[in-house]
Design a protein around this motif. Structure first.
Motif, short mmCIF file in Angstrom:
data_model
loop_
_atom_site.label_atom_id
_atom_site.label_comp_id
_atom_site.label_asym_id
_atom_site.label_seq_id
_atom_site.Cartn_x
_atom_site.Cartn_y
_atom_site.Cartn_z
N ALA A 1 0.83 -1.20 0.00
CA ALA A 1 0.00 0.00 0.00
C ALA A 1 0.87 1.26 0.00
N SER A 2 2.07 1.13 0.55
CA SER A 2 3.00 2.27 0.59
C SER A 2 3.63 2.55 -0.76
N SER A 3 3.77 1.50 -1.57
CA SER A 3 4.51 1.64 -2.83
C SER A 3 3.64 1.61 -4.08
N ARG A 4 2.39 1.22 -3.94
CA ARG A 4 1.49 1.14 -5.09
C ARG A 4 0.36 2.16 -4.96
N SER A 5 -0.25 2.46 -6.07
CA SER A 5 -1.44 3.31 -6.06
C SER A 5 -2.65 2.40 -5.87
N VAL A 6 -3.26 2.45 -4.69
CA VAL A 6 -4.35 1.55 -4.32
C VAL A 6 -5.54 2.37 -3.83
N ASP A 7 -6.73 1.99 -4.25
CA ASP A 7 -7.96 2.66 -3.82
C ASP A 7 -8.62 1.95 -2.64
N VAL A 8 -8.62 0.61 -2.68
CA VAL A 8 -9.25 -0.18 -1.63
C VAL A 8 -8.33 -1.34 -1.23
N ALA A 9 -8.09 -1.49 0.06
CA ALA A 9 -7.34 -2.64 0.58
C ALA A 9 -8.34 -3.59 1.23
N VAL A 10 -8.42 -4.80 0.71
CA VAL A 10 -9.31 -5.82 1.26
C VAL A 10 -8.45 -6.73 2.13
N LEU A 11 -8.66 -6.68 3.44
CA LEU A 11 -7.80 -7.37 4.38
C LEU A 11 -8.53 -8.43 5.19
N ASP A 12 -7.92 -9.59 5.30
CA ASP A 12 -8.41 -10.61 6.23
C ASP A 12 -8.08 -10.12 7.63
N VAL A 13 -9.01 -10.26 8.57
CA VAL A 13 -8.77 -9.74 9.91
C VAL A 13 -7.74 -10.57 10.67
N ARG A 14 -7.65 -11.86 10.34
CA ARG A 14 -6.72 -12.74 11.06
C ARG A 14 -5.64 -13.25 10.10
N MET A 15 -4.44 -12.69 10.27
CA MET A 15 -3.29 -13.09 9.47
C MET A 15 -2.09 -13.24 10.40
N PRO A 16 -1.13 -14.08 10.04
CA PRO A 16 0.05 -14.28 10.89
C PRO A 16 0.91 -13.02 10.95
N THR B 1 -14.27 -14.12 9.51
CA THR B 1 -15.00 -15.38 9.48
C THR B 1 -16.34 -15.26 10.18
N PHE B 2 -16.37 -14.49 11.26
CA PHE B 2 -17.60 -14.31 12.03
C PHE B 2 -17.96 -12.84 12.08
N ASP B 3 -19.24 -12.51 11.84
CA ASP B 3 -19.62 -11.11 11.76
C ASP B 3 -19.59 -10.38 13.09
N LEU B 4 -19.47 -11.10 14.19
CA LEU B 4 -19.32 -10.44 15.49
C LEU B 4 -17.94 -10.71 16.06
N ASP B 5 -16.97 -10.90 15.18
CA ASP B 5 -15.59 -11.09 15.60
C ASP B 5 -15.19 -9.93 16.51
N GLU B 6 -14.49 -10.24 17.61
CA GLU B 6 -14.11 -9.20 18.57
C GLU B 6 -13.20 -8.15 17.95
N ALA B 7 -12.57 -8.48 16.83
CA ALA B 7 -11.66 -7.53 16.19
C ALA B 7 -12.39 -6.52 15.30
N VAL B 8 -13.67 -6.74 15.03
CA VAL B 8 -14.39 -5.86 14.11
C VAL B 8 -14.38 -4.43 14.62
N TYR B 9 -14.74 -4.23 15.89
CA TYR B 9 -14.77 -2.87 16.44
C TYR B 9 -13.39 -2.25 16.40
N ALA B 10 -12.37 -3.05 16.71
CA ALA B 10 -11.00 -2.53 16.72
C ALA B 10 -10.58 -2.07 15.33
N THR B 11 -10.96 -2.82 14.29
CA THR B 11 -10.58 -2.42 12.94
C THR B 11 -11.31 -1.15 12.51
N LEU B 12 -12.55 -1.00 12.93
CA LEU B 12 -13.28 0.23 12.60
C LEU B 12 -12.65 1.42 13.31
N ARG B 13 -12.26 1.24 14.57
CA ARG B 13 -11.58 2.31 15.30
C ARG B 13 -10.24 2.63 14.64
#
Length: 216
Positions: free
Chosen positions: A43-58, A83-95
């Motif tokens: 994202a730092s080196s390319r011209s990108v409009d939308v980043a689609v990210l998996d919430v759980r990655m190593p 994977t789950f729509d009420l994943d505890e990380a959802v709020y954190a990613t929005l913040r």
């Protein structure tokens, strides 16, 4: 053309999404990553409009990657897959600055529409995410103040928090499209909001989610 960065540690799933998005005439996958660190570098080196990210990655997960990507000088919008729509990380990613989220088994047309939605600057918040925002607000010790926000801007923010579109706000407050957009622009500047999703969060934290008259 909407330029997309995909980040998921499952190559097969990532390839499936790439083929799906590349089949659309107005969407192009320009980069792929297997973890959040790679996503940030791309994202730092390319011209990108939308980043689609998996919430759980190593390593660097979707939450940390969102924070890194949205801090870039010209950040892309971030759409989170979970994977789950009420994943505890959802709020954190929005913040952290994400513009929306989807469950990974979403129907293909919905994913395509989601990419277009966040690329246009709109928020993509499902009812389950709204419920999580309510739960987080109820845990907060006190509502967030809204310094410098005028009464009319507060009305607009209240309706945004309730999920109304610009056209619905126009009808509810009897305002022109230009006036509504102006108020939203002022709110984003005053509340340091990157996009509409951030305004929704600010509204919840200020206690504007209660069902009352907009001025309440």
């Amino acid at each position: 053309m909407i330029r997309v960065l995909l980040a998921d540690d499952e190559p097969l799933y990532r390839n499936t999404i790439r083929v799906l998005l590349d089949s659309e005439p107005d969407i192009e996958v320009v980069a792929e990553a297997g973890n959040g660190r790679e996503a940030h570098e791309l994202a730092s080196s390319r011209s990108v409009d939308v980043a689609v990210l998996d919430v759980r990655m190593p390593g660097v997960d979707g939450v940390a990657a969102t924070s890194l990507i949205t801090a870039l000088p010209r950040p892309p919008k971030v759409l989170i897959l979970t994977t789950f729509d009420l994943d505890e990380a959802v709020y954190a990613t929005l913040r952290a600055g994400a513009s929306g989220f989807l469950v990974k088994d979403v129907a293909p047309p919905r994913l395509i529409d989601a990419v277009r939605t966040v690329a246009s600057g709109e928020a993509l918040l499902a009812p389950s995410v709204i419920q999580r925002l309510i739960e987080e607000f109820l845990r907060a010790p006190s509502p967030r103040p809204l310094p410098g926000v005028t009464p009319r801007e507060r009305e607009v923010l209240t309706l945004i928090t309730r999920g109304l579109s610009n056209s619905e706000i126009e009808q509810c407050l009897h305002l022109s499209r230009h006036t509504v957009k102006t108020h939203i622009g002022h709110l984003m500047a005053k509340l340091s909001a990157r996009d509409r999703a951030q305004l929704v969060i600010a509204g919840f934290e200020a206690g504007l989610n209660a069902r009352a008259d907009p001025a309440g």
